[in-house]
Design a protein around this motif. Structure first.
Motif, PDB file in Angstrom:
ATOM      1  N   PRO A 190       0.745  -0.743  -0.251  1.00  0.00           N
ATOM      2  CA  PRO A 190      -0.196   0.314   0.024  1.00  0.00           C
ATOM      3  C   PRO A 190       0.936   1.668  -0.222  1.00  0.00           C
ATOM      4  O   PRO A 190       1.785   1.572   0.816  1.00  0.00           O
ATOM      5  CB  PRO A 190      -1.221   0.003   1.618  1.00  0.00           C
ATOM      6  CG  PRO A 190      -0.460  -1.598   1.770  1.00  0.00           C
ATOM      7  CD  PRO A 190       0.382  -2.131   1.559  1.00  0.00           C
ATOM      8  N   ILE A 191       0.246   2.138  -0.440  1.00  0.00           N
ATOM      9  CA  ILE A 191       1.710   3.586  -0.968  1.00  0.00           C
ATOM     10  C   ILE A 191       1.724   3.846   0.786  1.00  0.00           C
ATOM     11  O   ILE A 191       2.144   5.016   0.721  1.00  0.00           O
ATOM     12  CB  ILE A 191       1.404   4.337  -1.713  1.00  0.00           C
ATOM     13  CG1 ILE A 191       1.459   5.767  -2.543  1.00  0.00           C
ATOM     14  CG2 ILE A 191      -0.309   4.821  -1.834  1.00  0.00           C
ATOM     15  CD1 ILE A 191       1.117   6.550  -3.520  1.00  0.00           C
ATOM     16  N   GLY A 192      -0.121   3.780   1.116  1.00  0.00           N
ATOM     17  CA  GLY A 192       0.314   5.105   2.525  1.00  0.00           C
ATOM     18  C   GLY A 192       1.271   4.010   3.267  1.00  0.00           C
ATOM     19  O   GLY A 192       2.278   5.340   4.161  1.00  0.00           O
ATOM     20  N   ALA A 239       8.968   8.502   5.270  1.00  0.00           N
ATOM     21  CA  ALA A 239       9.748   9.043   6.429  1.00  0.00           C
ATOM     22  C   ALA A 239      10.277   8.688   7.337  1.00  0.00           C
ATOM     23  O   ALA A 239      11.036   9.312   7.567  1.00  0.00           O
ATOM     24  CB  ALA A 239       8.199   9.710   6.611  1.00  0.00           C
ATOM     25  N   LEU A 240      10.734   7.246   7.478  1.00  0.00           N
ATOM     26  CA  LEU A 240      11.061   7.212   8.683  1.00  0.00           C
ATOM     27  C   LEU A 240      12.329   7.131   7.943  1.00  0.00           C
ATOM     28  O   LEU A 240      13.709   7.602   9.090  1.00  0.00           O
ATOM     29  CB  LEU A 240      10.510   5.520   8.847  1.00  0.00           C
ATOM     30  CG  LEU A 240      12.209   5.068  10.260  1.00  0.00           C
ATOM     31  CD1 LEU A 240      11.123   4.915  11.050  1.00  0.00           C
ATOM     32  CD2 LEU A 240      11.718   3.016   9.560  1.00  0.00           C
ATOM     33  N   GLN A 248       2.326  12.943   4.677  1.00  0.00           N
ATOM     34  CA  GLN A 248       2.397  14.220   3.951  1.00  0.00           C
ATOM     35  C   GLN A 248       2.554  14.605   2.872  1.00  0.00           C
ATOM     36  O   GLN A 248       2.773  14.342   1.610  1.00  0.00           O
ATOM     37  CB  GLN A 248       1.318  15.001   3.930  1.00  0.00           C
ATOM     38  CG  GLN A 248       0.225  15.084   4.830  1.00  0.00           C
ATOM     39  CD  GLN A 248      -1.069  14.090   3.956  1.00  0.00           C
ATOM     40  OE1 GLN A 248      -1.584  14.306   2.871  1.00  0.00           O
ATOM     41  NE2 GLN A 248      -1.505  12.965   5.465  1.00  0.00           N
ATOM     42  N   LEU A 249       3.838  14.635   3.200  1.00  0.00           N
ATOM     43  CA  LEU A 249       4.708  15.538   1.919  1.00  0.00           C
ATOM     44  C   LEU A 249       5.948  13.971   1.649  1.00  0.00           C
ATOM     45  O   LEU A 249       5.749  13.855   0.201  1.00  0.00           O
ATOM     46  CB  LEU A 249       6.489  15.789   2.410  1.00  0.00           C
ATOM     47  CG  LEU A 249       7.420  16.637   2.176  1.00  0.00           C
ATOM     48  CD1 LEU A 249       6.880  17.674   0.549  1.00  0.00           C
ATOM     49  CD2 LEU A 249       8.465  16.580   2.913  1.00  0.00           C
ATOM     50  N   ALA A 250       5.531  13.060   2.239  1.00  0.00           N
ATOM     51  CA  ALA A 250       7.154  12.149   1.409  1.00  0.00           C
ATOM     52  C   ALA A 250       4.594  11.080   0.953  1.00  0.00           C
ATOM     53  O   ALA A 250       5.514  10.911  -0.357  1.00  0.00           O
ATOM     54  CB  ALA A 250       6.629  10.760   2.990  1.00  0.00           C
ATOM     55  N   ARG A 252      16.608  16.684   8.330  1.00  0.00           N
ATOM     56  CA  ARG A 252      15.143  15.956   6.921  1.00  0.00           C
ATOM     57  C   ARG A 252      15.507  16.040   5.006  1.00  0.00           C
ATOM     58  O   ARG A 252      16.552  16.999   5.360  1.00  0.00           O
ATOM     59  CB  ARG A 252      13.900  16.512   7.291  1.00  0.00           C
ATOM     60  CG  ARG A 252      13.158  16.605   6.056  1.00  0.00           C
ATOM     61  CD  ARG A 252      11.719  17.592   6.530  1.00  0.00           C
ATOM     62  NE  ARG A 252      10.929  17.950   5.373  1.00  0.00           N
ATOM     63  CZ  ARG A 252      10.633  19.567   5.513  1.00  0.00           C
ATOM     64  NH1 ARG A 252      10.031  19.747   7.062  1.00  0.00           N
ATOM     65  NH2 ARG A 252      10.001  20.312   4.150  1.00  0.00           N
ATOM     66  N   VAL A 253      15.669  15.034   4.775  1.00  0.00           N
ATOM     67  CA  VAL A 253      15.888  15.164   3.248  1.00  0.00           C
ATOM     68  C   VAL A 253      14.741  15.402   2.380  1.00  0.00           C
ATOM     69  O   VAL A 253      13.778  14.521   2.905  1.00  0.00           O
ATOM     70  CB  VAL A 253      17.325  14.353   2.925  1.00  0.00           C
ATOM     71  CG1 VAL A 253      18.107  14.522   3.752  1.00  0.00           C
ATOM     72  CG2 VAL A 253      16.623  12.922   3.024  1.00  0.00           C
ATOM     73  N   THR A 254      14.633  15.453   1.083  1.00  0.00           N
ATOM     74  CA  THR A 254      13.497  15.551   0.520  1.00  0.00           C
ATOM     75  C   THR A 254      14.900  14.571  -1.134  1.00  0.00           C
ATOM     76  O   THR A 254      14.892  15.750  -1.782  1.00  0.00           O
ATOM     77  CB  THR A 254      12.661  16.560   0.480  1.00  0.00           C
ATOM     78  OG1 THR A 254      12.278  16.524   1.373  1.00  0.00           O
ATOM     79  CG2 THR A 254      11.965  16.295  -1.071  1.00  0.00           C
ATOM     80  N   PRO A 255      14.670  13.773  -1.372  1.00  0.00           N
ATOM     81  CA  PRO A 255      15.656  13.174  -2.430  1.00  0.00           C
ATOM     82  C   PRO A 255      14.445  13.135  -3.986  1.00  0.00           C
ATOM     83  O   PRO A 255      13.676  12.657  -3.590  1.00  0.00           O
ATOM     84  CB  PRO A 255      16.078  11.675  -2.113  1.00  0.00           C
ATOM     85  CG  PRO A 255      14.433  10.969  -0.880  1.00  0.00           C
ATOM     86  CD  PRO A 255      14.204  12.688  -0.456  1.00  0.00           C
TER      87      PRO A 255
END
Length: 732
Positions: A14-16, A23-24, A31-33, A83-86
């Motif tokens: 599941p995508i959730g 996020a871990l 929500q951003l993930a 935090r990172v957003t790849p």
């Protein structure tokens, strides 16, 4: 429910749940993930271009060198990253504002006043409204974005990173400028060092928040330390070198693992017999003719009819897994034998071994009866009449059978992913060698191989012993060349474990040797000396502040607390037996004994109980007082220090002429310490004071020194009184 393929063969999630797992690793809000998954696809996307991957690797390598061992809880996250957003074309990094100074000093290319070039050569930066973009010169499309970093804060950090006489090679106005003189050569050197492990470093930056979980594992004391050594990313947390990557250590869902290119390799069915042929057979054992029989031999299982059928099924499952292009991770750490070694050695600061890929399929489709297979683990005892009251029930036998099947699958994967190690040939050795220096019975047979270490005259010895009761034990020892015999044969060795067959034990020893070699610059022998000492000029005169700054503050500095704890232990020994007579350093800190060296000075005896790297007879440092340049050079070579207060005590205690008991030398040490200028000594210690201001710190140290008893018999009560204050952060 919407699902998305994971990188674990045959599974959909599941995508959730995938967003929760992402996020871990990234620290993003849920929500951003979710939004990033919808926009970019993979759970954690890799860099779209190899140059982006290399840029991220070079930046993270510089941060590893600057931060060293640190506690993420104290720095706003690993390396100051909360935090990172790849994304495929960039990585957004949220850096704790208090860490910007450290980042600027680590990353900015600066020509220092002494001529050295520090930082990431070729780095340029440009400012946005609420972020700063780091990119290589001439390639603004390769981006690491310091998100929510105001340009005024970054400029302040840049200014603080420049000392008097330094020259900054790049600023906001130079984002398109050509490399400065000398910068291009430094950039090429940094690229070459990062290329072999660029994939690992980039993947780690994109999952960097995992290191918070890594710091929480047993034996790591809340700290993480990673380094690049010999082209490998090495985890040095907790003082033990590991090649295991964080996502494997933490048993993360394989949807979060980076996708690896699969190197050319044979299937398990065609790899087992060549694998066995590359090692000598055990005495009296023949060579198997078929792969299932060979897999039984490798796994240390009797090749009965049921075992051979189970081995054939394990090979079939392994071949299917190896054909999947998403199983490149099996080659990490030198092959899947690394996972078998975690099972053999136990999880020291790790979460233990992983389940092999295909494990579920193997267990669910196995064509043999597990209880029948499990009986092999209890032979021949289970058939003995005397064992009738202790025979396992059917479920216990079945569980043992499942474990045997998993072992067969693991060794099938290990044989197929085996990588030829760098070592000398395996040769039979005298099993009685060193028997008088090590514990336990003399083994029935012994094999050994030599593995050279880079930049060191001391090699590693890989050793496998066969014992009378059956089974094989492997170990990794320093030497024998370049180390005394008692160090070479010391128990416990650098790595050790057991295996069911000679080839398996040799393969595990090779993998253990690979790990030790990768972290050799931080690995210590039993006398606390580095296997690869740091280079120190022969005429160097290191000062205490330099030694303390270069040593590991988490246990590699002999301070007042460690000194007093050691004195308490020595006082107890003296009270319970005849007083030991200590000598001045001129006779040797360590002297040759009948079997092991003997401590000749108070410094040597305390250092043996604490953190000091032992000197050896014949070395210049062995006859030098602890405050002389020769001894300090020895400390510098082994990244250890004595703080200024402890040095004053030890120098005075050792200086008492002639043979003298601890009580007399202790009085001299206390007198020298109480007569010293404590404020001046405190200024020689570069470590930050404990919580509170500097004035409070020196008040505590003064009270400690002034109340230290001159009578050694009172040191135990004194230590018990001050110990709680040290644990609460009362003094350094």
């Amino acid at each position: 429910m919407t699902t998305r393929p994971s990188s674990s063969p045959g599974r959909r999630q599941p995508i959730g749940r995938l967003a929760q797992a992402r996020a871990l690793a990234t620290g993003e809000p849920h929500q951003l993930a979710l939004a990033e998954l919808a926009a970019h696809g993979p759970a954690i996307p890799g860099a779209l271009h190899s140059e982006q991957e290399l840029w991220e690797a070079r930046v993270l390598a510089a941060l590893l060198a600057t931060y060293g061992s640190h506690r993420p809880a104290a720095t706003g996250g690993p390396f100051g990253i909360g935090r990172v957003t790849p994304r495929p074309g960039e990585t957004l990094v949220h850096v704790d504002r208090t860490q910007l100074d450290r980042w600027a000093r680590a990353l900015l290319p600066v020509r220092r006043a002494d001529g050295a070039l520090t930082g990431v050569a070729g780095l340029r930066w440009s400012a946005g409204a609420k972020d700063v973009v780091l990119h290589p010169v001439g390639a603004p499309e390769r981006r690491i974005v310091l998100a929510k970093t105001f340009v005024r804060d970054w400029k302040r950090a840049v200014a603080d990173a420049i000392d008097v006489g330094d020259v900054l090679l790049a600023g906001a106005a130079d984002c398109a400028a050509a490399p400065k003189p000398g910068e291009e050569a430094a950039e090429q050197a940094q690229r070459q060092r990062a290329v072999p492990c660029a994939g690992d470093l980039s993947a780690l930056l994109r999952r960097v928040v995992l290191l918070e979980l890594l710091a929480g594992l047993p034996f790591r004391d809340g700290a993480v330390e990673l380094a690049v050594d010999s082209g490998r990313l090495v985890d040095l947390s907790g003082g033990r070198a590991r090649l295991t990557l964080p996502w494997a250590v933490l048993h993360l869902d394989r949807g979060l693992w980076p996708v690896r290119p699969v190197r050319e390799r044979a299937g398990a069915s065609s790899a087992v017999l060549p694998f066995l042929a590359s090692y000598p057979p055990a005495p009296g054992a023949g060579r198997p003719q078929a792969a299932p029989e060979g897999l039984c031999v490798l796994a240390g299982i009797e090749a009965t009819e049921v075992a051979v059928r189970a081995a054939g099924w394990a090979l079939e499952v392994a071949d299917a897994e190896l054909a999947d292009p998403r199983t490149g991770y099996l080659d990490d750490e030198g092959g899947w034998s690394a996972n078998r070694r975690r099972a053999a050695e136990g999880g020291f600061g790790d979460a233990g071994p992983l389940d092999p890929p295909g494990c579920t399929r193997a267990l669910e489709g196995c064509p043999v009866d597990f209880a029948e297979l499990g009986r092999l683990a209890f032979l021949p005892v289970i058939d003995h009449p005397a064992a009738k009251d202790f025979r396992p029930d059917r479920e216990e036998l079945a569980e043992e059978g499942r474990q045997i099947l998993i072992r067969l699958l693991e060794w099938a994967l290990a044989a197929a992913t085996h990588q030829v190690p760098t070592r000398g040939p395996w040769e039979q050795a005298d099993p009685a060698e060193g028997a008088d220096l090590s514990a336990g019975p003399v083994p029935r047979a012994r094999w050994s191989a030599v593995k050279p270490l880079p930049d060191s005259p001391v090699p590693l010895q890989l050793r496998v012993d066969q014992h009378e009761r059956g089974g094989f034990k492997y170990a990794v020892h320093p030497g024998p060349a370049g180390v005394p015999a008692w160090v070479h044969h010391a128990v416990p060795p650098l790595r050790f474990g057991s295996a069911g067959s000679l080839p398996a034990a040799m393969a595990l020893a090779e993998q253990a040797g690979r790990e030790v070699a990768a972290g050799a610059r931080t690995v210590r022998s039993c006398d606390r000396r580095l296997l690869v000492p740091r280079p120190v000029p022969a005429d160097a005169d290191p000062q205490v502040a330099e030694l303390v700054a270069a040593a590991d503050p988490e246990g590699r500095v002999l301070d007042l607390y460690e000194l007093t704890a050691g004195l308490r232990a020595l006082a107890d020994l003296e009270r319970d037996g005849d007083p030991w007579l200590y000598h001045p350093p001129a006779g040797g800190h360590w002297r040759r004994g009948e079997r092991w060296p003997e401590a000749g000075t108070v410094s040597a005896m305390l250092g043996d109980d604490c953190v000091l790297a032992a000197t050896r007879p014949g070395e210049e440092a062995n006859t030098a007082p602890v405050d002389f340049p020769a001894y300090r050079r020895h400390l510098a070579a082994h990244a250890i220090a004595i703080d200024p207060f402890a040095e004053v005590y030890l120098a005075a205690a050792d200086a008492v002429p002639g043979p003298a008991p601890l009580s007399e030398r202790h009085r001299a040490g206390v007198a020298a310490l109480q007569a010293a200028d404590l404020t001046k000594l405190a200024r020689q210690d570069p470590r930050p004071p404990a919580p509170g201001d500097d004035t409070a710190e020196i008040v505590v140290i003064t009270a400690f020194v002034r109340s230290m008893p001159a009578d050694i018999s009172d040191i135990g009560e004194f230590f018990d009184r001050w110990c709680p204050r040290h644990q609460e952060g009362g003094h350094r």
